[in-house]
Design a protein around this motif. Structure first.
Motif, PDB file in Angstrom:
ATOM      1  N   ILE A 164      -5.498  10.943   8.919  1.00 28.47           N
ATOM      2  CA  ILE A 164      -5.718  10.413   7.243  1.00 28.47           C
ATOM      3  C   ILE A 164      -5.510   9.068   7.491  1.00 28.47           C
ATOM      4  CG2 ILE A 164      -4.894  10.918   5.234  1.00 28.47           C
ATOM      5  CD1 ILE A 164      -3.333  13.199   7.359  1.00 28.47           C
ATOM      6  N   VAL A 165      -6.366   8.317   6.874  1.00 30.33           N
ATOM      7  CA  VAL A 165      -6.378   6.687   6.780  1.00 30.33           C
ATOM      8  C   VAL A 165      -6.429   6.464   5.545  1.00 30.33           C
ATOM      9  CG1 VAL A 165      -7.430   4.664   7.666  1.00 30.33           C
ATOM     10  CG2 VAL A 165      -7.734   6.708   8.972  1.00 30.33           C
ATOM     11  N   GLN A 166      -5.540   5.520   5.026  1.00 27.64           N
ATOM     12  CA  GLN A 166      -5.690   4.797   3.710  1.00 27.64           C
ATOM     13  C   GLN A 166      -5.773   3.452   3.822  1.00 27.64           C
ATOM     14  OE1 GLN A 166      -2.473   6.489   1.001  1.00 27.64           O
ATOM     15  NE2 GLN A 166      -2.045   8.098   2.461  1.00 27.64           N
ATOM     16  N   SER A 203     -14.128  13.287   5.619  1.00 28.45           N
ATOM     17  CA  SER A 203     -14.398  12.443   4.196  1.00 28.45           C
ATOM     18  C   SER A 203     -14.229  10.964   4.536  1.00 28.45           C
ATOM     19  CB  SER A 203     -13.223  12.924   3.243  1.00 28.45           C
ATOM     20  OG  SER A 203     -13.551  12.301   2.060  1.00 28.45           O
ATOM     21  N   ALA A 204     -15.043  10.308   3.729  1.00 27.19           N
ATOM     22  CA  ALA A 204     -14.851   8.862   3.738  1.00 27.19           C
ATOM     23  C   ALA A 204     -15.193   8.423   2.407  1.00 27.19           C
ATOM     24  CB  ALA A 204     -15.767   8.147   4.695  1.00 27.19           C
ATOM     25  N   ASP A 205     -13.913   8.309   1.389  1.00 28.03           N
ATOM     26  CA  ASP A 205     -14.354   8.486  -0.035  1.00 28.03           C
ATOM     27  C   ASP A 205     -13.612   6.891  -0.570  1.00 28.03           C
ATOM     28  OD1 ASP A 205     -14.572   9.024  -2.898  1.00 28.03           O
ATOM     29  OD2 ASP A 205     -13.753  10.903  -2.582  1.00 28.03           O
ATOM     30  N   GLU A 206     -14.418   6.153  -1.148  1.00 31.53           N
ATOM     31  CA  GLU A 206     -13.953   4.953  -1.814  1.00 31.53           C
ATOM     32  C   GLU A 206     -13.526   5.290  -3.390  1.00 31.53           C
ATOM     33  OE1 GLU A 206     -16.120   1.242  -1.092  1.00 31.53           O
ATOM     34  OE2 GLU A 206     -16.347   1.914   0.965  1.00 31.53           O
ATOM     35  N   ARG A 237      -4.688   2.064  -2.974  1.00 32.78           N
ATOM     36  CA  ARG A 237      -5.567   1.936  -1.955  1.00 32.78           C
ATOM     37  C   ARG A 237      -7.102   1.947  -2.362  1.00 32.78           C
ATOM     38  NH1 ARG A 237      -3.037  -0.046   2.792  1.00 32.78           N
ATOM     39  NH2 ARG A 237      -0.972   0.011   1.948  1.00 32.78           N
ATOM     40  N   ASP A 238      -7.940   1.662  -1.605  1.00 33.08           N
ATOM     41  CA  ASP A 238      -9.347   1.563  -1.707  1.00 33.08           C
ATOM     42  C   ASP A 238     -10.297   2.559  -1.286  1.00 33.08           C
ATOM     43  OD1 ASP A 238      -8.988  -1.053  -3.559  1.00 33.08           O
ATOM     44  OD2 ASP A 238      -9.090  -1.828  -1.678  1.00 33.08           O
ATOM     45  N   LYS A 239      -9.871   3.229  -0.366  1.00 38.38           N
ATOM     46  CA  LYS A 239     -10.702   4.026   0.609  1.00 38.38           C
ATOM     47  C   LYS A 239      -9.844   5.142   1.473  1.00 38.38           C
ATOM     48  CE  LYS A 239     -14.524   4.488   3.757  1.00 38.38           C
ATOM     49  NZ  LYS A 239     -15.506   3.443   4.249  1.00 38.38           N
ATOM     50  N   LEU A 240     -10.087   6.360   1.203  1.00 39.41           N
ATOM     51  CA  LEU A 240      -9.501   7.345   2.196  1.00 39.41           C
ATOM     52  C   LEU A 240     -10.567   7.849   3.097  1.00 39.41           C
ATOM     53  CD1 LEU A 240      -6.876   9.180   2.232  1.00 39.41           C
ATOM     54  CD2 LEU A 240      -8.750  11.145   1.122  1.00 39.41           C
TER      55      LEU A 240
END
Length: 97
Positions: free
Chosen positions: A6-8, A37-40, A51-54
């Motif tokens: 999981i990256v924030q 998922s790569a959700d802005e 944050r700006d993106k997950l």
């Protein structure tokens, strides 16, 4: 056991991050990961999120994740990710009842 990454991200230099993103799949596809998922614009349902993106990824096991994350190819492109965004990166083990 499956692991999830999981990256924030908080963008700091969009041009640098875009360079990373343009090269990401060329490296990622060589390993056994799945981009889930790569959700802005994720919906914040509770609490606050600055944050700006997950990004959510899965790997068959921790060894597969580390093979990708520590590969010379990924280390090279990750310089642009680190220059372009502040990241919180979590590694979570899958659930096995």
């Amino acid at each position: 056991m499956t692991v999830y990454v999981i990256v924030q991200l908080k963008m700091t230099d969009r041009a640098a991050y875009d360079r990373y993103q343009a090269r990401f799949f060329d490296v990622f596809r060589k390993f056994n990961g799945r981009l889930l998922s790569a959700d802005e614009h994720p919906a914040v349902l509770e609490g606050s999120w600055d944050r700006d993106k997950l990004v959510l990824m899965s790997f068959p096991d921790e060894a597969a994740f580390r093979a990708w994350a520590e590969s010379p190819e990924y280390v090279e492109i990750s310089r642009d990710r680190k220059a372009g965004a502040q990241g919180i990166v979590l590694l979570a083990k899958g659930f096995a009842p």
